[in-house]
Scaffold this active site. Structure first.
Site, mmCIF file in Angstrom:
data_model
loop_
_atom_site.group_PDB
_atom_site.id
_atom_site.type_symbol
_atom_site.label_atom_id
_atom_site.label_comp_id
_atom_site.label_asym_id
_atom_site.label_seq_id
_atom_site.Cartn_x
_atom_site.Cartn_y
_atom_site.Cartn_z
ATOM 1 N N SER A 152 0.758 -1.175 -0.192
ATOM 2 C CA SER A 152 -0.343 -0.164 -0.312
ATOM 3 C C SER A 152 0.837 1.145 0.021
ATOM 4 C CB SER A 152 -0.430 0.252 1.337
ATOM 5 O OG SER A 152 -1.683 1.191 1.954
ATOM 6 N N TYR A 165 -2.846 -1.653 10.924
ATOM 7 C CA TYR A 165 -2.648 -1.660 9.024
ATOM 8 C C TYR A 165 -1.261 -0.999 8.340
ATOM 9 C CZ TYR A 165 -4.540 -1.751 3.987
ATOM 10 O OH TYR A 165 -4.829 -2.037 2.797
ATOM 11 N N ALA A 167 1.338 -0.608 9.857
ATOM 12 C CA ALA A 167 2.598 -1.608 10.656
ATOM 13 C C ALA A 167 2.768 -2.668 9.286
ATOM 14 C CB ALA A 167 1.830 -1.958 11.837
ATOM 15 N N LYS A 169 1.707 -3.597 6.162
ATOM 16 C CA LYS A 169 1.449 -2.972 5.106
ATOM 17 C C LYS A 169 3.476 -2.299 4.987
ATOM 18 C CE LYS A 169 -2.186 -3.866 3.021
ATOM 19 N NZ LYS A 169 -2.374 -5.126 2.452
ATOM 20 N N ILE A 198 -8.066 2.970 -4.771
ATOM 21 C CA ILE A 198 -8.151 1.797 -5.806
ATOM 22 C C ILE A 198 -10.126 1.624 -5.112
ATOM 23 C CG2 ILE A 198 -7.946 -0.338 -7.149
ATOM 24 C CD1 ILE A 198 -5.439 1.639 -7.120
#
Ligand SMILES: NC(=O)c1ccc[n+]([C@@H]2O[C@H](COP(=O)([O-])OP(=O)(O)OC[C@H]3O[C@@H](n4cnc5c(N)ncnc54)[C@H](O)[C@@H]3O)[C@@H](O)[C@H]2O)c1
Length: 263
Positions: A152, A165, A167, A169, A198
């Site tokens: 990401s 999240y 962390a 990624k 997206i």
């Protein structure tokens, strides 16, 4: 000319496991690989969506099988890898596209925060590691392989409200670099595709709110939100021999989000 390009970027006959392939980017990637001639193992916990993706590939003349899997279950991860290898005889490509995000309510409860963190880590990071290691022997037997991890823009920039999240990624981004070193002896390359914003179920909330939609749009150089299909080109590149000297890298498919300075 075209046969040169076709050969360079060919994924024909390659066997690819794609997680999160019932929806969003995983689905688009699975269908893209299937159209390009790869045999696709569609892996997801969503049985209806996963079966639909496999059917779409098969109906279009490709080859795909759906494997039901909950990625928190390590035994099932090993089982699915074994089943795919038995069915198709080899594994060449692994796309770790499954992911979850649980935006946190503002809470000081350590218990709630850790439950959120652990589940995110388990699905977004640990499962990709377990799958990669489980596929290693099969890729080695096939003469090599390509692991493609969906990270990401959050792998390099912070976002509020969900540190687990971010962390996961960021961890995935660096895990790929470590694994690229560990697995190169087996001719296995490990790379990241880092999507921007997206249009998938994951971003439904910010798509529906005009203020959030536009505030995200202002970060992008290409003046549109990404579509799941925007990930297919980078995936085919990383799965094919066109990228045979590329490992441990990040490809940001983010409409220029991470490149943008002042407006
Ligand atoms: N949508 C975005 O803007 C965006 C941006 C950057 C990164 N990403 C990342 O890209 C990847 C794909 O995101 P998306 O937007 O297509 O997601 P999505 O929510 O549309 O689809 C995710 C898929 O993963 C599956 N999944 C979730 N948990 C699972 C589990 N425990 N076991 C098996 N399958 C499971 C879901 O069933 C679903 O089919 C994710 O890793 C996400 O974190 C998304």
């Amino acid at each position: 000319m075209s046969s040169y390009i076709e050969q360079l970027f060919s994924v024909e006959g390659k066997v690819a496991i794609v997680t999160g392939a019932a929806a969003g980017m995983g689905e688009a990637i699975a269908i893209g690989l299937g159209k390009a001639g790869a045999k696709v193992a569609v892996a997801d916990r969503d049985e209806e969506g996963g079966a639909a993706t496999a059917k779409a590939i098969n109906d279009a003349g490709g080859t795909a099988t759906f494997y039901a899997i909950d990625l928190v279950d390590t035994d099932r991860i090993q089982e699915v890898v074994k089943e795919v290898a038995e069915e198709y005889g080899q594994i060449d490509t692994l796309v770790n596209a499954a992911g979850v995000t649980f935006p946190l309510k503002d809470t000081d409860s350590l218990e709630d925060r850790l439950a959120n963190y652990d589940l995110t880590m388990s699905i977004d990071l640990r499962a990709a590691y377990a799958l990669t290691i489980s596929c290693r022997e099969h890729m080695k037997k096939a003469g090599g392989g390509s692991v493609i991890n969906l990270t990401s823009i959050n792998s390099i920039v912070g976002f509020p409200g969900n540190p687990g999240y971010v962390a996961a990624k960021g961890g995935m981004r660096m895990m790929s670099k470590g694994l690229a070193m560990d697995l190169t002896g087996d001719n296995i390359r490990v790379n990241n595709i880092a999507p921007g914003y997206i249009k998938t179920a994951m971003t439904a909330g910010s798509q529906a709110d005009p203020e959030m939609y536009n505030s995200r749009l202002r970060h992008m150089i290409v003046q549109r939100w990404g579509e799941p299909e925007d990930m297919v080109g980078a995936t085919i590149y990383l799965a094919s021999s066109a990228s045979s000297y590329v490992t441990g890298q990040d490809i940001f498919v983010d409409g220029g989000w991470t490149a943008k300075g002042l407006t």
